[in-house]
Enzyme design. Structure first.
Site, short mmCIF file in Angstrom:
data_model
loop_
_atom_site.label_atom_id
_atom_site.label_comp_id
_atom_site.label_asym_id
_atom_site.label_seq_id
_atom_site.Cartn_x
_atom_site.Cartn_y
_atom_site.Cartn_z
N ASP A 14 0.87 -1.17 0.00
CA ASP A 14 0.00 0.00 0.00
C ASP A 14 0.91 1.23 0.00
O ASP A 14 2.13 1.10 0.17
CB ASP A 14 -0.91 -0.01 1.24
CG ASP A 14 -1.88 1.17 1.27
OD1 ASP A 14 -2.38 1.56 0.19
OD2 ASP A 14 -2.13 1.72 2.35
N SER A 15 0.31 2.40 -0.13
CA SER A 15 1.11 3.63 -0.05
C SER A 15 1.51 3.93 1.38
O SER A 15 2.48 4.64 1.63
CB SER A 15 0.32 4.81 -0.62
OG SER A 15 -0.87 5.00 0.12
N GLY A 47 -3.55 8.45 -4.25
CA GLY A 47 -4.87 8.81 -4.80
C GLY A 47 -4.92 10.08 -5.62
O GLY A 47 -5.91 10.33 -6.30
N CYS A 77 -4.30 -1.64 -1.80
CA CYS A 77 -4.44 -0.23 -2.17
C CYS A 77 -5.45 -0.19 -3.31
O CYS A 77 -5.21 -0.78 -4.36
CB CYS A 77 -3.08 0.30 -2.63
SG CYS A 77 -3.15 1.91 -3.44
N CYS A 186 -11.08 2.69 -0.17
CA CYS A 186 -9.67 2.94 0.17
C CYS A 186 -9.40 2.22 1.49
O CYS A 186 -10.22 2.30 2.42
CB CYS A 186 -9.42 4.44 0.32
SG CYS A 186 -7.77 4.84 0.95
N HIS A 188 -7.46 2.83 3.82
CA HIS A 188 -7.29 3.71 4.99
C HIS A 188 -8.62 3.99 5.70
O HIS A 188 -8.63 4.30 6.90
CB HIS A 188 -6.70 5.07 4.55
CG HIS A 188 -5.24 5.07 4.27
ND1 HIS A 188 -4.70 4.55 3.12
CD2 HIS A 188 -4.18 5.56 4.99
CE1 HIS A 188 -3.39 4.72 3.13
NE2 HIS A 188 -3.04 5.33 4.26
#
Length: 270
Positions: A14-15, A47, A77, A186, A188
């Site tokens: 993921d980022s 994003g 992600c 997402c 997150h």
């Protein structure tokens, strides 16, 4: 498959810390699997990146994960899943799985008026809209791009009044459309669940594609005879910058503080 192959790690990337929601699900559903987690913290957020940038980053990361000996790659992600999965999955010799189709398939079982909150890149790709309508053409889908959510979460501002204010602004169009289901577009965003639940009607069902993805992972491992039946190795965490910050946030989100290594992509690929 040999025992040695089955004991290889599953690679997740993921980022940033968003993919830890996928990691938590792996711990819950597949506790015997060993994991290599990579966070591209030097280049987050994804994003607001261009498609070309995302493709380059994803190619570099998967190349490194495969060189590191993983048996499967999970794109933890949604932006990568939306923009790069179809383009890269035939390029590598390991299975590569993304979040969007598993999430969409779960969403259509829950409701008929589906809202998707996502990064601007994921929303603009329409990946969730297409996947949801392919799973059930009779549902209605609304998407909202949420550019500030990932930076706020990565800066540990979950309890900031400004975060609540931004969430209210992003959810307003979905509330007006009277959605019955909300998809986290997402990884997150599950960290925002208390705020989101406080803003939406109690009847709205939340769909976390991480849960759906790991169910698919379990099925694929079984089909491919890749399930680990030995004691798992400790999870290995690698980032492209800010290891201390990542470790501190992980403590809050995972309940333990991991040892975190730093590598520089694409330098590691040379």
């Amino acid at each position: 498959m040999t025992t040695e192959t089955r004991q290889k790690r599953i690679g997740i990337f993921d980022s940033g810390i968003g993919g830890l929601t996928v990691l938590r699900e792996l711990y819950r559903q597949l506790p015997k699997e060993s994991i290599l987690y990579f966070a591209d913290t030097a280049r987050l957020p994804y994003g607001t990146r261009t498609t070309e940038e995302i493709l380059q980053f994803v190619d570099e990361i998967i190349t490194w994960l495969v060189k590191s000996g993983v048996k499967m790659v999970l794109m933890a992600c949604n932006t990568s899943s939306a923009l790069a999965l179809e383009k890269v999955k035939s390029k590598f010799d390991v299975p590569i799985l993304g979040l969007i189709v598993p999430g969409a398939n779960t969403a259509v079982k829950q409701g008929k008026r589906i809202g998707v909150i996502a990064t601007p890149a994921t929303a603009a790709s329409n990946a969730y809209r297409y996947a949801i309508l392919e799973a059930n053409a009779s549902v209605q889908v609304w998407q909202v791009g949420c550019p500030y959510f990932v930076p706020l979460i990565e800066q540990n501002q979950l309890h900031d009044p400004y975060t609540y204010q931004i969430a209210e602004e992003y959810l307003m169009p979905l509330i007006q459309q009277q959605i019955d289901t909300l998809v986290y577009g997402c990884t997150h965003y599950p960290y925002l669940e208390p705020i989101l639940r406080s803003l939406l009607p109690k009847s709205v069902i939340f769909v976390d594609p991480a849960v759906s993805l790991v169910k698919v992972v379990a099925r694929e491992l079984k089909i491919m005879n890749l399930e680990n039946d030995k004691t798992p190795k400790p999870t290995k965490f690698v980032v492209s910058s800010s290891p201390q910050k990542f470790a501190d946030l992980s403590l809050q989100l995972l309940g333990y503080k991991p040892d975190v290594q730093v590598i520089s992509l694409p330098a590691m690929l040379k």
